[in-house]
Design an enzyme around this catalytic site. Sequence first.
Site, mmCIF file in Angstrom:
data_model
loop_
_atom_site.group_PDB
_atom_site.id
_atom_site.type_symbol
_atom_site.label_atom_id
_atom_site.label_comp_id
_atom_site.label_asym_id
_atom_site.label_seq_id
_atom_site.Cartn_x
_atom_site.Cartn_y
_atom_site.Cartn_z
ATOM 1 N N GLU A 1 22.219 49.762 -8.360
ATOM 2 C CA GLU A 1 23.683 49.740 -8.388
ATOM 3 C C GLU A 1 24.230 51.148 -8.662
ATOM 4 O O GLU A 1 25.211 51.574 -8.050
ATOM 5 C CB GLU A 1 24.157 48.732 -9.447
ATOM 6 N N CYS B 1 40.516 43.650 7.494
ATOM 7 C CA CYS B 1 41.793 44.285 7.797
ATOM 8 C C CYS B 1 42.855 43.540 7.001
ATOM 9 O O CYS B 1 42.568 42.527 6.378
ATOM 10 C CB CYS B 1 42.103 44.163 9.278
ATOM 11 N N GLU C 1 28.399 55.611 -2.273
ATOM 12 C CA GLU C 1 29.643 55.092 -1.716
ATOM 13 C C GLU C 1 30.816 56.039 -1.863
ATOM 14 O O GLU C 1 31.573 56.240 -0.930
ATOM 15 C CB GLU C 1 30.032 53.847 -2.528
ATOM 16 N N ARG D 1 41.885 46.958 2.091
ATOM 17 C CA ARG D 1 41.093 46.106 2.993
ATOM 18 C C ARG D 1 40.686 46.843 4.264
ATOM 19 O O ARG D 1 39.859 46.351 5.045
ATOM 20 C CB ARG D 1 41.910 44.868 3.390
ATOM 21 N N LYS E 1 26.734 53.158 -6.127
ATOM 22 C CA LYS E 1 28.058 53.679 -6.537
ATOM 23 C C LYS E 1 28.182 55.144 -6.152
ATOM 24 O O LYS E 1 29.197 55.570 -5.623
ATOM 25 C CB LYS E 1 28.267 53.573 -8.055
ATOM 26 N N ASN F 1 43.037 39.538 12.205
ATOM 27 C CA ASN F 1 41.865 39.797 11.357
ATOM 28 C C ASN F 1 40.744 38.906 11.858
ATOM 29 O O ASN F 1 40.993 37.731 12.159
ATOM 30 C CB ASN F 1 42.133 39.388 9.898
ATOM 31 N N GLY F 2 39.525 39.423 11.880
ATOM 32 C CA GLY F 2 38.387 38.588 12.296
ATOM 33 C C GLY F 2 37.756 39.155 13.556
ATOM 34 O O GLY F 2 37.995 40.300 13.936
ATOM 35 N N LYS G 1 37.120 46.778 1.766
ATOM 36 C CA LYS G 1 36.868 45.979 0.565
ATOM 37 C C LYS G 1 36.073 44.719 0.855
ATOM 38 O O LYS G 1 35.180 44.356 0.113
ATOM 39 C CB LYS G 1 38.201 45.644 -0.104
ATOM 40 N N HIS H 1 3.853 56.789 -5.189
ATOM 41 C CA HIS H 1 3.228 56.243 -3.980
ATOM 42 C C HIS H 1 3.856 56.821 -2.715
ATOM 43 O O HIS H 1 3.816 56.200 -1.661
ATOM 44 C CB HIS H 1 3.296 54.719 -4.003
ATOM 45 N N TRP I 1 40.389 48.092 9.782
ATOM 46 C CA TRP I 1 39.041 48.629 9.576
ATOM 47 C C TRP I 1 38.303 48.310 10.865
ATOM 48 O O TRP I 1 38.039 47.143 11.163
ATOM 49 C CB TRP I 1 38.382 47.961 8.375
#
Length: 601
Positions: free
Chosen positions: A474, A2, A481, A28, A478, A98-99, A596, A497, A74
């Site tokens: 990656e 946050c 996301e 964030r 991307k 935050n936390g 983020k 397989h 967030w």
Amino acid sequence: MCGIIGYAGSKPCAHGVLLSGLKALEYRGYDSSGIASFQGDQIKIVKAKGKIKELEEKIKDVPESTCGIAHTRWATHGEPNEINAHPHKVGQITLVHNGIIENAAALKKAYEKRGIVFKSDTDSEVACACLAILYRTEKNKLNVLREAAKILKGSYAFGIMFEDEEGVLYGMRKDSPLVLGIGEDGNFLASDLSAFVRFTRKYAVIDENQIVRITNKEIECYDKDLKHIELKTQISEMDISTIEKNGYDSFLLKEIHEEGKVVMDTIHHYMTQSLHELSKTMIDLKKYDHLYFVACGSAYHVGLLAKNLIEKYARIPCNCEVASEFRYNSPILDEKTLVVCISQSGETADTLAALRMVNKMGIDSCAIVNVKGSSLEKEAKYVLPTLAGVEISVATTKAYCAQVAVCALLALHASIDHLSSLQIHMIEKQLLKLDTYIHKLISDTKLDGFVSSIINKKNVFFIGRGMDYALSMEGALKLKEITYIQAVAYPAGELKHGTISLIEKDTPVMVLISDEHLVDKSISNMKEVKARGAKILLVIREDLYHENIEADEVIFLPKVSEFLQGIVSIVPYQLLAHHIAAQMGCDIDQPKNLAKSVTVE
Ligand code: F6R
């Protein structure tokens, strides 16, 4: 995760300052936000669900103020709604947090018995209640904060206002960053420099367990026993253009265009011309028998590339593990092991916890990290910085490339004795013009056929072998996301397989081929899926392509040394995810459910 910003000023402009700070911090967390400001001897709180612009609309009706705190969230405890949004207020205390408060559930029960009626589902309101209860009996505000620090377990950065002390803010932190900004007309408190750098470049980092008190003129800092501390001020050199879009539609696209520059800035930090300079700037891996790369998400994919190169060329055994697994598996580490943690933010909870575990065991640790002053940077034994600058887009691009560049240099330094002088010379030449390769790739890559083959599809597969597999992971991340299209990466030889059963007519399969030793193998795997109707979207090193390769669409990659291939090969995948997200009208910089930096487990 946050974002926090607080402002104590001499002019009535706090709402404008706080909104500007929140917009800079929006990356964030962006599911709800709020502002609390002094209105005479009262505190007025305004909150809104959704983006900051919703809050901006609502705060217009509230008279300006000289002092306030604000938060962009967030959600971790409780769904994203107005009630759970910060600031929270209990009794005389208003705070943003935050936390995570780990003992919130037990405290909540105890406080309910003492008459507190909680409105939200958040741990932050419990922290607020903790301060409010202490303030019932202890009138010295600093003592209240010191005592609260003994009760609250977990991580926090708080911005706090006491209703009976107009114009004053308090801050305290543990395991979550907090910085002070020192301005001409007022002072700032924030989770991140970018929140106030438009107003002042003078700042000081608040260290673990410190408490600060700020007014429009003064800043006081104390340690956990309330002993006065002299703050060390610094001047930020942050380039403000890095936190603005500069004409691009999204930060993500802008940051892809910055890749050439940040890769060169990063390389020049370690060497100017010759790979032999790395003996002064890089860690000597040869003294270790075993390396562990530990990271999350994209940074983990970088670790896979590093493992591949170092094992292949330096012949040092490596492991690469996701940090949240590493912590709870039983890694075998000894004094001949180096653990390399890779992180853009330097605050990712699992990566940081892994580093702390390793440090506690007395094992050598190293951080490849982008954010200066971050916890990872401060706590690792060795630090290898990436010079990607501020990265705003939630999905990483330029920081990823800078991390791959550092890993390439690390691998080159460890392997230099195994390389011929001709190879060294060729790599040096290519290294120093990586920005040209990247710029050319960005301008020449035509993705229209790829985009139309993928858009509106249920499933997309990314396949490759060796390093191309790590890059495929990656690429798939991307795409998932920012477009919300389901994408999965597989080692090219593994599809048959099981997963090949999902291939049907026109299923898009992205095939990456940049390793000359594995080209024939990858082509056979490509044929296997083509025979089942897949649409083959091929990204291939230009010199490995020939007319008999049957692909529906092709993008060519420049031929560079294997050490550098990862830096350039990812660019088409990043652009592809961007172009699809743009066509689908997705919120490219702030994808749903993400933030983020993930500072919770
Ligand atoms: C993906 C992405 C994330 C991060 C991961 C680690 O685009 O950005 O997967 O790579 O959350 O974050 P850092 O590097 O800050 O530790």
